[in-house]
Design a protein around this motif. Sequence first.
Motif, PDB file in Angstrom:
ATOM      1  N   ARG A   1     -23.999  -6.008 108.682  1.00 24.97           N
ATOM      2  CA  ARG A   1     -24.851  -5.584 107.565  1.00 24.97           C
ATOM      3  C   ARG A   1     -24.474  -4.159 107.183  1.00 24.97           C
ATOM      4  NH1 ARG A   1     -30.262  -8.587 108.041  1.00 24.97           N
ATOM      5  NH2 ARG A   1     -29.774 -10.090 109.658  1.00 24.97           N
ATOM      6  N   PRO A   2     -24.504  -3.839 105.901  1.00 21.56           N
ATOM      7  CA  PRO A   2     -24.218  -2.448 105.526  1.00 21.56           C
ATOM      8  C   PRO A   2     -25.370  -1.529 105.926  1.00 21.56           C
ATOM      9  CG  PRO A   2     -24.820  -3.731 103.590  1.00 21.56           C
ATOM     10  CD  PRO A   2     -24.756  -4.691 104.741  1.00 21.56           C
TER      11      PRO A   2
ATOM     12  N   LEU B   1     -18.706   1.839  99.816  1.00 25.24           N
ATOM     13  CA  LEU B   1     -18.821   0.691  98.913  1.00 25.24           C
ATOM     14  C   LEU B   1     -18.555   1.117  97.474  1.00 25.24           C
ATOM     15  CD1 LEU B   1     -19.992  -0.589 101.497  1.00 25.24           C
ATOM     16  CD2 LEU B   1     -21.674  -1.718 100.037  1.00 25.24           C
TER      17      LEU B   1
ATOM     18  N   PHE C   1     -16.547  -5.494 101.299  1.00 24.35           N
ATOM     19  CA  PHE C   1     -17.974  -5.784 101.240  1.00 24.35           C
ATOM     20  C   PHE C   1     -18.270  -6.937 100.295  1.00 24.35           C
ATOM     21  CE2 PHE C   1     -17.630  -2.822  97.640  1.00 24.35           C
ATOM     22  CZ  PHE C   1     -18.441  -3.411  96.669  1.00 24.35           C
TER      23      PHE C   1
ATOM     24  N   THR D   1     -21.923  -7.831  98.219  1.00 21.77           N
ATOM     25  CA  THR D   1     -23.331  -7.522  97.976  1.00 21.77           C
ATOM     26  C   THR D   1     -23.969  -8.727  97.301  1.00 21.77           C
ATOM     27  OG1 THR D   1     -22.755  -6.405  95.901  1.00 21.77           O
ATOM     28  CG2 THR D   1     -23.079  -5.007  97.836  1.00 21.77           C
TER      29      THR D   1
ATOM     30  N   VAL E   1     -20.591  -6.179 105.232  1.00 21.73           N
ATOM     31  CA  VAL E   1     -19.390  -5.346 105.214  1.00 21.73           C
ATOM     32  C   VAL E   1     -18.452  -5.838 106.309  1.00 21.73           C
ATOM     33  CG1 VAL E   1     -20.462  -3.258 104.267  1.00 21.73           C
ATOM     34  CG2 VAL E   1     -20.390  -3.573 106.732  1.00 21.73           C
TER      35      VAL E   1
ATOM     36  N   ASP F   1     -22.904   3.561 104.537  1.00 20.14           N
ATOM     37  CA  ASP F   1     -21.761   2.856 103.945  1.00 20.14           C
ATOM     38  C   ASP F   1     -21.747   2.950 102.420  1.00 20.14           C
ATOM     39  OD1 ASP F   1     -20.646   1.744 106.366  1.00 20.14           O
ATOM     40  OD2 ASP F   1     -22.310   0.294 106.376  1.00 20.14           O
ATOM     41  N   GLY F   2     -22.835   3.417 101.821  1.00 23.13           N
ATOM     42  CA  GLY F   2     -22.954   3.414 100.361  1.00 23.13           C
ATOM     43  C   GLY F   2     -21.793   4.076  99.643  1.00 23.13           C
TER      44      GLY F   2
ATOM     45  N   CYS G   1     -27.468  -0.610  99.857  1.00 24.02           N
ATOM     46  CA  CYS G   1     -27.295  -0.626 101.311  1.00 24.02           C
ATOM     47  C   CYS G   1     -28.627  -0.454 102.036  1.00 24.02           C
ATOM     48  CB  CYS G   1     -26.313   0.455 101.738  1.00 24.02           C
ATOM     49  SG  CYS G   1     -24.604   0.074 101.293  1.00 24.02           S
TER      50      CYS G   1
ATOM     51  N   SER H   1     -26.390  -8.741 102.244  1.00 23.02           N
ATOM     52  CA  SER H   1     -25.056  -8.230 101.958  1.00 23.02           C
ATOM     53  C   SER H   1     -24.290  -8.130 103.271  1.00 23.02           C
ATOM     54  CB  SER H   1     -25.147  -6.848 101.290  1.00 23.02           C
ATOM     55  OG  SER H   1     -25.835  -6.939 100.059  1.00 23.02           O
TER      56      SER H   1
ATOM     57  N   ALA I   1     -29.485  -4.790 102.319  1.00 21.86           N
ATOM     58  CA  ALA I   1     -28.573  -4.902 103.466  1.00 21.86           C
ATOM     59  C   ALA I   1     -28.670  -6.271 104.115  1.00 21.86           C
ATOM     60  CB  ALA I   1     -28.865  -3.805 104.488  1.00 21.86           C
TER      61      ALA I   1
ATOM     62  N   TYR J   1     -25.330   2.102  94.946  1.00 19.08           N
ATOM     63  CA  TYR J   1     -24.746   1.571  96.175  1.00 19.08           C
ATOM     64  C   TYR J   1     -25.541   2.032  97.397  1.00 19.08           C
ATOM     65  CZ  TYR J   1     -21.029  -0.196  93.298  1.00 19.08           C
ATOM     66  OH  TYR J   1     -20.334  -0.889  92.338  1.00 19.08           O
TER      67      TYR J   1
END
Length: 172
Positions: free
Chosen positions: A12-13, A21, A63, A65, A52, A17-18, A43, A50, A47, A39
């Motif tokens: 999961r992001p 992404l 990724f 989303t 990653v 991580d934003g 996240c 979505s 998350a 983003y």
Amino acid sequence: MTARPADLLIDRPAVTDGATLWRLAKDSKTLDLNSSYSYLLWCRDFAGTSAVARGADGGAVGFVTGYVRPDRPGTLLVWQVAVDTAHRGLGIAAALLDGLTTRLAAERGITAVETTITPGNTASERLFTSFAARHGADLSREVLFPAELFPDGPHDSEVLYRIGPLAPSTSH
């Protein structure tokens, strides 16, 4: 050195991580680039729907989303898919999509996937067509948003791809 899907962690992001992404979306040269703020929000707020792909150093190299449609709780809408340029062509996007849908089939009972693709985006067309085939699902296409609906200049139509029902083996 580039990572193969087997060498990656599908996760999961996190909010941290934003920025990555956003950069991956920007570097894709095909995705509509949203604000960096969006983003970060994605996240945080999405998350759970979505995913990653993380390389050996823990950094995101790709990724997906998405969100579960409020009016169709069995349907995952995939918003964006991107893979770092150095990692393309290795099956990472497919591994991300498979991993996310397997998780959401188990956690939320999703049985269908939707996404929109602009005509001529052959990489996305191949990704989602092969996803449908791998999961024994029907695939239908129809224009969701014609070009004339976009107020901010030239934009291709967005074609809705509906994939489902997913075979029970989605949780492989």
